[in-house]
Scaffold this motif. Sequence first.
Motif, short mmCIF file in Angstrom:
data_model
loop_
_atom_site.label_atom_id
_atom_site.label_comp_id
_atom_site.label_asym_id
_atom_site.label_seq_id
_atom_site.Cartn_x
_atom_site.Cartn_y
_atom_site.Cartn_z
N UNK A 69 16.34 14.21 11.19
CA UNK A 69 16.37 14.33 9.72
C UNK A 69 15.69 13.14 9.06
N UNK A 70 15.90 11.95 9.62
CA UNK A 70 15.30 10.74 9.06
C UNK A 70 13.77 10.83 9.12
N UNK A 71 13.25 11.28 10.25
CA UNK A 71 11.79 11.40 10.40
C UNK A 71 11.26 12.47 9.43
N UNK A 72 11.96 13.58 9.31
CA UNK A 72 11.54 14.62 8.34
C UNK A 72 11.51 14.05 6.92
N UNK A 121 0.84 -1.21 0.00
CA UNK A 121 0.00 0.00 0.00
C UNK A 121 0.86 1.24 0.00
N UNK A 122 0.26 2.31 -0.53
CA UNK A 122 0.93 3.60 -0.59
C UNK A 122 0.31 4.48 0.49
N UNK A 123 1.13 5.14 1.28
CA UNK A 123 0.59 5.97 2.36
C UNK A 123 1.54 7.10 2.71
N UNK A 124 0.99 8.08 3.39
CA UNK A 124 1.78 9.21 3.91
C UNK A 124 1.97 8.99 5.40
N UNK A 179 19.77 -1.77 -5.81
CA UNK A 179 18.78 -0.68 -5.89
C UNK A 179 19.38 0.63 -5.41
N UNK A 180 20.10 0.58 -4.29
CA UNK A 180 20.63 1.84 -3.74
C UNK A 180 21.75 2.39 -4.62
N UNK A 181 22.61 1.52 -5.16
CA UNK A 181 23.66 2.02 -6.06
C UNK A 181 23.04 2.66 -7.30
N UNK A 182 21.94 2.06 -7.78
CA UNK A 182 21.31 2.53 -9.01
C UNK A 182 20.51 3.81 -8.78
N UNK A 183 19.79 3.89 -7.65
CA UNK A 183 18.81 4.95 -7.51
C UNK A 183 19.01 5.90 -6.32
N UNK A 184 19.69 5.47 -5.26
CA UNK A 184 19.71 6.29 -4.04
C UNK A 184 20.41 7.63 -4.27
N UNK A 185 19.90 8.67 -3.60
CA UNK A 185 20.47 10.01 -3.73
C UNK A 185 21.62 10.22 -2.74
N UNK A 186 21.48 9.66 -1.54
CA UNK A 186 22.51 9.76 -0.49
C UNK A 186 22.16 8.78 0.63
N UNK A 187 22.94 8.80 1.72
CA UNK A 187 22.77 7.80 2.79
C UNK A 187 21.37 7.90 3.43
N UNK A 188 20.76 9.07 3.42
CA UNK A 188 19.42 9.23 4.00
C UNK A 188 18.33 8.93 2.96
N UNK A 189 18.39 9.60 1.83
CA UNK A 189 17.40 9.41 0.76
C UNK A 189 17.87 8.22 -0.07
N UNK A 190 17.78 7.03 0.56
CA UNK A 190 18.40 5.84 -0.03
C UNK A 190 17.37 4.85 -0.60
N UNK A 191 16.20 5.40 -1.01
CA UNK A 191 15.25 4.73 -1.90
C UNK A 191 14.44 3.60 -1.29
N UNK A 233 11.30 10.88 5.94
CA UNK A 233 10.31 9.80 5.74
C UNK A 233 8.87 10.31 5.71
N UNK A 234 8.68 11.57 6.19
CA UNK A 234 7.35 12.18 6.14
C UNK A 234 7.26 13.24 5.04
N UNK A 235 8.28 13.34 4.20
CA UNK A 235 8.34 14.41 3.18
C UNK A 235 7.48 14.10 1.96
N UNK A 236 6.95 12.88 1.89
CA UNK A 236 6.11 12.49 0.76
C UNK A 236 5.62 11.08 0.99
N UNK A 237 4.81 10.56 0.07
CA UNK A 237 4.29 9.21 0.25
C UNK A 237 5.37 8.14 0.19
#
Length: 139
Positions: free
Chosen positions: A61-64, A37-40, A102-114, A66-70
């Motif tokens: 920062x992690x909580x911010x 399921x997709x959720x906010x 997946x993370x090597x291919x898509x992750x932006x950084x250690x936090x926004x790691x897909x 993870x709540x920044x979008x669905x």
Amino acid sequence: ATERTLSIIKPDATRRNITGKVLAMLEEAGLRVVAQKRLQLTKEQAEAFYAVHKERAFFGDLVSFMTSGPVVVQVLEGDNAVAENRRVMGATNPVDAEDGTIRRTFAENIEANTVHGSDSAENAAQEIRFFFSDLEITG
Ligand code: CMP
């Protein structure tokens, strides 16, 4: 043995509209979606889910983030699913992740790691219960 694990496709992936590409890599790794399921997430839900990290410097920062979008939360099933999912995700920090993960291919950084994946069968059971009732899971 057949196992289940909890996977989260994170806000950096929903923002970039790549949830299907991430799912394809999970499926290609032999994992099967048995609930999704997709959720906010609310702040309280994200804090509860990541409670084990609450003393870490990155917790706020992690909580911010993870709540920044669905997010898309999934129960994945397969042979050795916990370890297989972690293998296909790659290391937490994308610069340390193996090519083809997946993370090597898509992750932006250690936090926004897909993606997130449970780190043990015991935590998987707890994380699955956090998001899903038995009625929502079907092979
Ligand atoms: P995840 O596997 O979901 O578990 C905890 C998350 O915290 C991690 O992925 C990252 O998104 C995030 N995080 C941010 N900074 C760090 C860090 N320095 N070490 C580990 N995890 C971090």
